[in-house]
Motif scaffolding. Structure first.
Motif, short mmCIF file in Angstrom:
data_model
loop_
_atom_site.label_atom_id
_atom_site.label_comp_id
_atom_site.label_asym_id
_atom_site.label_seq_id
_atom_site.Cartn_x
_atom_site.Cartn_y
_atom_site.Cartn_z
N UNK A 127 41.14 51.03 37.99
CA UNK A 127 41.04 50.06 39.09
C UNK A 127 39.58 50.03 39.52
N UNK A 128 38.94 48.88 39.32
CA UNK A 128 37.49 48.79 39.52
C UNK A 128 37.15 47.56 40.35
N UNK A 129 36.07 47.66 41.12
CA UNK A 129 35.48 46.49 41.76
C UNK A 129 34.30 46.06 40.90
N UNK A 130 34.30 44.80 40.50
CA UNK A 130 33.23 44.29 39.63
C UNK A 130 32.37 43.33 40.43
N UNK A 131 31.08 43.60 40.59
CA UNK A 131 30.21 42.69 41.34
C UNK A 131 30.14 41.31 40.69
N UNK A 208 38.36 42.91 42.94
CA UNK A 208 38.97 44.14 42.40
C UNK A 208 39.85 43.78 41.20
N UNK A 209 39.79 44.63 40.15
CA UNK A 209 40.52 44.36 38.92
C UNK A 209 41.17 45.63 38.38
N UNK A 233 52.94 45.88 34.85
CA UNK A 233 53.07 45.17 36.12
C UNK A 233 54.45 45.37 36.73
N UNK A 234 55.51 45.25 35.93
CA UNK A 234 56.87 45.38 36.47
C UNK A 234 57.20 46.81 36.87
N UNK A 235 56.48 47.78 36.32
CA UNK A 235 56.75 49.19 36.67
C UNK A 235 55.99 49.64 37.91
N UNK A 236 55.00 48.86 38.34
CA UNK A 236 54.12 49.30 39.41
C UNK A 236 54.19 48.36 40.62
N UNK A 237 53.54 48.79 41.70
CA UNK A 237 53.58 48.02 42.94
C UNK A 237 52.32 47.19 43.16
N UNK A 238 51.49 47.06 42.16
CA UNK A 238 50.27 46.26 42.30
C UNK A 238 50.62 44.79 42.47
N UNK A 239 49.81 44.09 43.26
CA UNK A 239 49.93 42.65 43.39
C UNK A 239 48.74 42.00 42.71
N UNK A 240 49.02 41.01 41.88
CA UNK A 240 47.99 40.34 41.10
C UNK A 240 47.53 39.08 41.82
N UNK A 241 46.23 38.86 41.81
CA UNK A 241 45.65 37.67 42.44
C UNK A 241 45.89 36.44 41.57
N UNK A 242 45.71 35.26 42.19
CA UNK A 242 45.81 34.00 41.45
C UNK A 242 44.56 33.70 40.64
N UNK A 243 43.51 34.52 40.78
CA UNK A 243 42.26 34.28 40.06
C UNK A 243 42.47 34.45 38.55
N UNK A 244 41.59 33.89 37.73
CA UNK A 244 41.77 34.00 36.28
C UNK A 244 41.64 35.43 35.76
N UNK A 265 37.70 44.42 26.80
CA UNK A 265 38.18 44.82 28.12
C UNK A 265 38.92 43.65 28.73
N UNK A 266 40.09 43.88 29.29
CA UNK A 266 40.88 42.84 29.93
C UNK A 266 40.94 43.15 31.42
N UNK A 267 40.41 42.21 32.22
CA UNK A 267 40.35 42.40 33.67
C UNK A 267 41.45 41.57 34.34
N UNK A 268 42.43 42.26 34.93
CA UNK A 268 43.53 41.60 35.64
C UNK A 268 43.18 41.62 37.13
#
Length: 271
Positions: A127-131, A208-209, A233-244, A265-268
């Motif tokens: 889990x990373x914040x990308x500038x 954040x990704x 995603x279905x196993x965890x409680x993370x919420x995904x943004x509408x961003x690409x 690298x795939x950034x969700x």
């Protein structure tokens, strides 16, 4: 036709889709009269400006329904509708079902597009914040088929680029669960200190990704996505943004001898 200005105009609409967009703003960005802009926009993208903005509203609303736990009334306001009734009306017209039904279909849809038999070996993400960064880009309509994307990259890299390319990114603008295949968009992006006058620019990241890694050929990228959305995603409680979703091509044909050595690298995007 100044394609750079037209793409800058579309990028402005994408960024401000949930706001009231003035005709003057569009004319300033595009350097076209609104009437001519509508004509050119439709000829390129097969949608009017108004239809495009409305589609962004309801499709981003659908993403929020599937990937977040927000109340439908809050989602309606976030994507630019005056109230939940107007959101529900536009949503039902576009998807032939009310927002509540779409939310209830989440697990069915994700398991249908990302079957459970693929869920096996994906590692937990970082889990990373990308500038925020700025990139040059080219765009195409595609249902994310490799030959179409390869053609786009070939065309992009034919530009005269006088400085080294430091990064290669792919923007997965649309979700194939939600967006009609003929309207899905992919954007090939490069980061370089060179000035490329005929290419538009856009901002990437700044959020954040969850960062996953895919090893090997692009032909098997879909397997990794199946594991991410049908499993992690279905196993965890993370919420995904509408961003690409953003792909970073760390090892690619410019620095690797064989597709088996590619690293992506795939950034969700996360809320």
């Amino acid at each position: 036709m100044n394609l750079k200005r037209i793409y800058n105009t579309r990028n402005y609409i994408e960024t401000n889709y949930n706001q009231i967009i003035s005709i003057n703003a569009l004319e300033d960005i595009s350097s076209y009269s609104y009437r001519n802009l509508q004509r050119v926009f439709y000829s390129l993208f097969q949608e009017t400006i108004g239809a495009y903005q409305t589609r962004l509203k309801v499709e981003n609303g659908h993403k929020k329904l599937l990937y977040s736990n927000k109340q439908i009334s809050d989602i309606a306001l976030e994507v630019g509708f005056a109230d939940v009734q107007s959101f529900s009306k536009a949503f039902k017209k576009h998807f032939n079902c009310p927002p509540s039904a779409a939310r209830n279909q989440k697990e069915f849809l994700l398991n249908d597009f990302h079957p459970k038999e693929f869920i096996a070996c994906i590692s937990e993400p970082e889990i990373v914040f990308v500038p925020e960064i700025t990139a040059y880009y080219s765009s195409c309509k595609t249902s994310y088929i490799n030959p179409e994307i390869e053609t786009l990259w070939d065309s992009l890299l034919e530009n005269e680029i006088t400085e080294p390319i430091s990064d290669y990114f792919g923007i997965i603008t649309d979700d194939i669960i939600i967006t009609e295949k003929s309207k899905c968009t992919y954007e090939a992006c490069i980061v370089t200190e060179a000035i490329i006058k005929n290419l538009p620019i856009k901002k990437l990241f700044g959020s954040k990704y969850a960062r996953f890694f895919h090893h090997g050929s692009y032909e098997t990228l879909e397997d990794t996505y199946q594991q991410i959305f049908g499993g992690w995603f279905l196993r965890n409680d993370f919420e995904i943004s509408h961003l690409p979703v953003i792909e970073q091509y760390i090892k690619n044909d410019s620095n690797s001898n064989t597709p088996a050595d590619y690293l992506t690298a795939i950034y969700i995007p996360l809320i």
